[in-house]
Write a protein that holds these residues in place. Sequence first.
Motif: not given
Length: 128
Positions: A41-44, A68, A72, A75, A85, A87
């Motif tokens: 998961a790439l947090p944004s 990353v 979840t 996160l 986030a 994926t």
Amino acid sequence: TSRERAGMSDHDTMERLISEAKAGRLELPELATEFLGLTVALPSSTDPSEAGVTPVFVDIEGVPFMVVAASTEALGKTAALAGFAVTKRAADIVSAIAPGLGLLVHTVHDTISFAPEILDDLRASTSA
């Protein structure tokens, strides 16, 4: 894969890889290669459906590291910085990350960092 047959999630796999590395049974470059096969998961900090992805970065000894999470659940460590986030395959993130940046990977119970040089080596070995 053997991981799927064993019923292990990508998060569980990452936690196992980190513990093996800390116990001296796995070298960091090998761990990084295994990491490429996982989904993370790439947090944004921005809503990806509206403004695209704005990754979270941390500074470690003067080097920027993109953050990353292996799931979840993991996160939660960046919740104050990023409410969203997406994926992605770890391999896609590593291939897209700019040279000079590191990658910090959170699991629920642990964290590991890949220095820019390790990511450079990974990109070189996967593009060959």
